[in-house]
Write a protein that holds these residues in place. Sequence first.
Motif, mmCIF file in Angstrom:
data_model
loop_
_atom_site.group_PDB
_atom_site.id
_atom_site.type_symbol
_atom_site.label_atom_id
_atom_site.label_comp_id
_atom_site.label_asym_id
_atom_site.label_seq_id
_atom_site.Cartn_x
_atom_site.Cartn_y
_atom_site.Cartn_z
ATOM 1 N N LEU A 105 0.849 -1.192 0.000
ATOM 2 C CA LEU A 105 0.000 0.000 0.000
ATOM 3 C C LEU A 105 0.887 1.246 0.000
ATOM 4 O O LEU A 105 1.600 1.501 0.970
ATOM 5 N N LEU A 106 0.847 1.988 -1.096
ATOM 6 C CA LEU A 106 1.617 3.236 -1.177
ATOM 7 C C LEU A 106 0.795 4.348 -0.543
ATOM 8 O O LEU A 106 -0.363 4.558 -0.903
ATOM 9 N N ILE A 107 1.401 5.047 0.418
ATOM 10 C CA ILE A 107 0.732 6.189 1.038
ATOM 11 C C ILE A 107 1.412 7.462 0.533
ATOM 12 O O ILE A 107 2.643 7.553 0.537
ATOM 13 N N VAL A 108 0.611 8.397 0.073
ATOM 14 C CA VAL A 108 1.146 9.670 -0.430
ATOM 15 C C VAL A 108 0.686 10.769 0.506
ATOM 16 O O VAL A 108 -0.513 10.981 0.683
ATOM 17 N N ARG A 109 1.650 11.431 1.127
ATOM 18 C CA ARG A 109 1.343 12.528 2.052
ATOM 19 C C ARG A 109 2.278 13.680 1.759
ATOM 20 O O ARG A 109 3.489 13.489 1.713
ATOM 21 N N MET A 110 1.751 14.852 1.624
ATOM 22 C CA MET A 110 2.596 16.009 1.316
ATOM 23 C C MET A 110 3.602 16.286 2.424
ATOM 24 O O MET A 110 4.717 16.707 2.170
ATOM 25 N N GLY A 112 4.950 14.131 4.457
ATOM 26 C CA GLY A 112 5.706 12.959 4.849
ATOM 27 C C GLY A 112 4.914 12.155 5.868
ATOM 28 O O GLY A 112 3.742 12.452 6.151
ATOM 29 N N PRO A 113 5.547 11.146 6.471
ATOM 30 C CA PRO A 113 4.829 10.221 7.344
ATOM 31 C C PRO A 113 4.220 10.877 8.573
ATOM 32 O O PRO A 113 3.194 10.443 9.069
ATOM 33 N N ALA A 141 -0.967 14.058 -8.172
ATOM 34 C CA ALA A 141 -0.451 12.750 -7.753
ATOM 35 C C ALA A 141 -1.513 11.673 -7.943
ATOM 36 O O ALA A 141 -1.227 10.576 -8.440
ATOM 37 N N LEU A 145 -1.244 8.417 -10.357
ATOM 38 C CA LEU A 145 -1.380 7.046 -9.853
ATOM 39 C C LEU A 145 -2.501 6.310 -10.582
ATOM 40 O O LEU A 145 -2.346 5.154 -10.974
ATOM 41 N N ASP A 157 -8.142 11.068 -0.679
ATOM 42 C CA ASP A 157 -8.746 11.829 0.414
ATOM 43 C C ASP A 157 -8.093 13.204 0.434
ATOM 44 O O ASP A 157 -7.115 13.435 1.142
ATOM 45 N N VAL B 365 5.913 6.078 -12.552
ATOM 46 C CA VAL B 365 5.024 6.935 -11.760
ATOM 47 C C VAL B 365 5.674 7.274 -10.415
ATOM 48 O O VAL B 365 5.542 8.406 -9.926
ATOM 49 N N LEU B 369 6.334 11.090 -9.151
ATOM 50 C CA LEU B 369 5.807 11.576 -7.876
ATOM 51 C C LEU B 369 6.944 12.017 -6.951
ATOM 52 O O LEU B 369 6.847 13.049 -6.279
ATOM 53 N N GLU B 376 10.072 11.941 0.656
ATOM 54 C CA GLU B 376 9.415 11.764 1.952
ATOM 55 C C GLU B 376 7.909 11.563 1.810
ATOM 56 O O GLU B 376 7.267 10.966 2.664
ATOM 57 N N ALA B 377 7.368 12.083 0.732
ATOM 58 C CA ALA B 377 5.910 12.062 0.574
ATOM 59 C C ALA B 377 5.374 10.692 0.180
ATOM 60 O O ALA B 377 4.171 10.463 0.251
ATOM 61 N N PHE B 379 5.529 6.625 0.838
ATOM 62 C CA PHE B 379 6.057 5.616 1.760
ATOM 63 C C PHE B 379 5.071 4.477 1.925
ATOM 64 O O PHE B 379 3.901 4.563 1.532
ATOM 65 N N PHE B 398 8.710 2.556 -0.168
ATOM 66 C CA PHE B 398 7.730 1.698 -0.844
ATOM 67 C C PHE B 398 8.472 0.788 -1.815
ATOM 68 O O PHE B 398 9.078 1.257 -2.759
#
Lengths: 233, 507
Positions: A105-110, A112-113, A141, A145, A157, B365, B369, B376-377, B379, B398
């Motif tokens: 599961l790739l999580i994308v957050r501006m 970071g974690p 993004a 994806l 989200d 991709v 990104l 950092e964005a 993970f 990832f």
Amino acid sequence: MGAAGQRQILEELRERIRRLERRPARRGGFLPSGRGEVDALLPGGGFPRGALAELSGGPASGKTGIALSILRAALAEGGLAAFVDGRGELYPPAARALGIDLGRLLIVRMDGPGETRRPGAPPAALAAPSPAERVRSLLWAAEALLGSGAFGAVAIDVPLRGADPSRLEGMLRRLGAAAEQGGAAGLWLGSAAPGRRLPAVVRIELGPGGRVLRAVARGTADGSRPGGAGHAA
Amino acid sequence: MPREAPGGSPRILALALPDLPLQRILRARASPPALAVVHEGAVAHCTPAARAAGVRPGDSLVQARAACAQLEAVPLEPAADRAALRALAEAMLALAPAVEIASPDALLLDASAANLAYSCGADPEAALAGRALALAAALGYRGRAAVASGRGPARALARHGGAPLVQVPPGETGQALAALPLAALDLPAQVCERLGAVGIADVGALARLPPGSLVHRFGSAGVAAARLARGEDPSLLVPYQPETLPEEAWDLDGPVETAEPLLFGVRQLAERVAVRLAGRGLGATRLRLTLKLDPRGEERLVLPLARPTAAASSWLVPLRERIGSLRLGAAVTGLRLAAMEVAEVSPEQLAIGDRPEAARALEAVLARLGARLGGEALFAAASVDRHRPEAAYRATPFRAGAGRENGAAGDAGGTAAGPAEGPRPTRLLAPPRPVVAEGEGGRITALRLDGCAHPVEALAGPERLSGEWWSEPFDRDYYRVRLSDLGDCWVYRDGGDGRLYLHGFFD
């Protein structure tokens, strides 16, 4: 030539273009959420691949749980899933408890974690991007994806507060096109308040505690037209 | 000093780069001009355009300029030529277990294991030589190759063999060397002169001399020369080990203001840097592209990559995007691409159903990104054995499921999200928001959040979470509270200040 014949020719041409562009093969069909009362309302018994679906509701309406269940279904087929976490609120231990393989599961957050953001900790970097830039980057993004062909399902989200209204319509429209191009199931998580119309083929409104208030499905990207609209209280 | 091989002369592939100083200069330019490499006032190497105008190696610079007025004279730079050889050796590490730099213009590759690595072809050594020549060509160099037994013979045959590829079977090295000039053996100048003085003109003549007479006349150097002439060279390679990260440069024909020529140069550079990294089994995680501006100054772009990769195609997508969005105040005259940070590339395949298109799409991709949002964005989460909820997971790169230890099936030690723990909310608020309880008769009837009261339908708990007394102690009683107008929330009473906080939603 009948509509079915035209559709077949279009499908063959799409496949040829895909091969020329060396893009991953698209998978059709539906991804079930595993929630009987939701899947029963949807044509095909699940959320369509290659299209955008909207799950809207309040902060504890169960929309994230449904989205995670769909991501789990995509992962169960050996694919990958992504969560564009514009609010930075997704709690991975809960996803894991739902049976999601976190490694896929790739999580994308501006920001970071955000692992170190504890109670009382200062907010994220002062040099953060503007709200408009933030929305633009996150939607970009999500579009990348969805259209990549590498992900089976992508949950999005992204609160639209602060977005540039003149560009927002175009950005949202491109999400639907990207999902169709990449064959991913796109899951837009929206708030309970009525917002902008998304190019979604499935809309589900959820109430407190996960009650399905309304479910609407229209023609899916692969040409089938379930045309059904379900309502539940 | 090279060591000796235990079982006779080892099989060696020598790659000679004729006119290396000239090739090095021209490979960084879009089109070859009339140019000469000058050393101590004389032309050492010159381009075909200069030759066509009458310039010859050995001419004085004055003579050369008289023959060709437009001649560009570039001084010989032995240090830059050695660096070029090192770069090429770095890339060749992908083909052979050991590579030696044989200055000033050759590389020696261990070909003893060619039959293992290239067993699918009819002639593994020729396949290895072909790959080496192709790799050199990809880096902008034209080479000549020779496969023979022994370091010295292979190098001599590559430099003086006359053909693009010379292949000598084991046991026939002496015959193959016989027709070469004495200079091919790289003997000390004094020995060469004295041999010439007694009428020894080629390697064959030296090989036929009785060993006794050589000891008498030339000492140990003479004996070694005779052994080499007979094709006997049991010395082992001196392997090259790279110490710096690769960097490549490209000079544009003139000041450029459009993206297309820049992208062409960037593609060349990316392929060259990637080949060098691949030779070392490394992938770049951060690249730096420097654009030289006209007349002075430079623009630097740093590109973080989502995952370590030595596939130039993966770099080109973010590089193209960044170049496309550039607003430069001046034209560009040159480019330089460097790998700033690298990591080992895992040999394991991406776990996405062995679909190469999907793997390529994923690489592309993630690179896009990573370049726009920063590494950092992006993970993947992994559970951590911590009771503090906000610290119960950590970010990991990832890897598309390459490591399953952070997946649902693994992580046996994760107590914070383990089966013994209570349910966890799908959303966690950071920081937690203070709430006020309203009640009557000792029973909580509503929670007031941001000035608005939310009726409580049900309440379950508490689940006590505490610990970390050694650093930041915490003590919390968590409740799952059902609010009739919101849904299920995760609320805790802080043991420190006694207040209630909303920490998450069961969304």
